[in-house]
Design a protein around this motif. Sequence first.
Motif, PDB file in Angstrom:
ATOM      1  N   ASP A 153      -2.206   0.701   0.795  1.00 53.60           N
ATOM      2  CA  ASP A 153      -3.580   0.218   0.672  1.00 53.60           C
ATOM      3  C   ASP A 153      -4.497   1.192   1.389  1.00 53.60           C
ATOM      4  O   ASP A 153      -4.519   1.257   2.613  1.00 53.60           O
ATOM      5  CB  ASP A 153      -3.698  -1.186   1.277  1.00 53.60           C
ATOM      6  N   GLU A 154      -5.276   1.962   0.598  1.00 55.87           N
ATOM      7  CA  GLU A 154      -6.066   3.026   1.199  1.00 55.87           C
ATOM      8  C   GLU A 154      -7.411   2.554   1.740  1.00 55.87           C
ATOM      9  O   GLU A 154      -8.109   3.309   2.394  1.00 55.87           O
ATOM     10  CB  GLU A 154      -6.301   4.146   0.166  1.00 55.87           C
ATOM     11  N   THR A 155      -7.788   1.307   1.478  1.00 50.22           N
ATOM     12  CA  THR A 155      -9.149   0.887   1.810  1.00 50.22           C
ATOM     13  C   THR A 155      -9.476   0.911   3.302  1.00 50.22           C
ATOM     14  O   THR A 155     -10.619   1.194   3.654  1.00 50.22           O
ATOM     15  CB  THR A 155      -9.425  -0.519   1.248  1.00 50.22           C
ATOM     16  N   PRO A 156      -8.534   0.606   4.215  1.00 47.29           N
ATOM     17  CA  PRO A 156      -8.940   0.554   5.627  1.00 47.29           C
ATOM     18  C   PRO A 156      -9.182   1.917   6.258  1.00 47.29           C
ATOM     19  O   PRO A 156      -9.826   2.010   7.289  1.00 47.29           O
ATOM     20  CB  PRO A 156      -7.750  -0.129   6.312  1.00 47.29           C
ATOM     21  N   PHE A 157      -8.660   3.001   5.689  1.00 48.10           N
ATOM     22  CA  PHE A 157      -8.791   4.289   6.371  1.00 48.10           C
ATOM     23  C   PHE A 157      -9.399   5.338   5.447  1.00 48.10           C
ATOM     24  O   PHE A 157      -9.413   5.194   4.217  1.00 48.10           O
ATOM     25  CB  PHE A 157      -7.441   4.759   6.914  1.00 48.10           C
TER      26      PHE A 157
END
Length: 270
Positions: A35-39
């Motif tokens: 999941d790339e959304t947090p970083f």
Amino acid sequence: MNPNAKTFVFFFLAVFFIYLSLPNVSSNPHQEVNDETPFTYQPKTETGPEGWGNINPDWKVCNTGNFQSPIDLTNERVSLIHDQAWKRQYKPAPAVITNRGHDIMVSWKGDAGKIKVRHTDYNLVQCHWHSPSEHTVNGTSYDLELHMVHTSATGRTAVIGVLYKLGEPNKFLTKLLNGIKAVGKEEINLGILDPRDIRFQTRKFYRYIGSLTVPPCTEGIIWTIVKRVNTISKEQITALRDAVRDGFETNSRPVQNQNGRSVWFYDPNV
């Protein structure tokens, strides 16, 4: 090889064997975050590489670890070893291509073969790309870096890094180009894919103990960086950058502090 060098080599080999006998540091150390959304890769931001360790408690080693990757492979700090120290045994297997948002990944669903490092087998799991390169050599960054991720029966991870510069098209990526351009949220079946088509020269390489280069930045990874730099076309780099989510066109973690770690250069001709 002089006596001091021989003493160092014997010490290194002893430490390396002890490392391989230690219990695994993580139940799934090869699992990079999907999941790339947090970083992000935006420097000097709360979500950028300097802040990854503060985003999620499970990622704290990104900021606190002493064995982080990538690093600069500086010749002045490299110790020479006369040894091949690994074997490759790859074979064709079913594969799929996936867009993880922050990178493009090819995963083998069947037995795609293995590498053997110090009598331990590491099975090929997946490969993905970073642009520009994450590892540097004497301060020089390259246009692309391929990571081939392998895992052992006990859950340890070994990664092969292959560096690329602009030049002739890469034959392996040429076969994947349509899939790279078409892949969205759903994976695409590539059929039978032969990892031997990656075709990198293996006689000379760097090796060190480091970490994953994306969260959770798990340490204890055996890194092997091939010395020979391969070529890739501008079209192929553009395709990889256009396929990922906006903001991840450059998806390379900055070089980390070596913290006194040894880096070994394997050359059978030494």
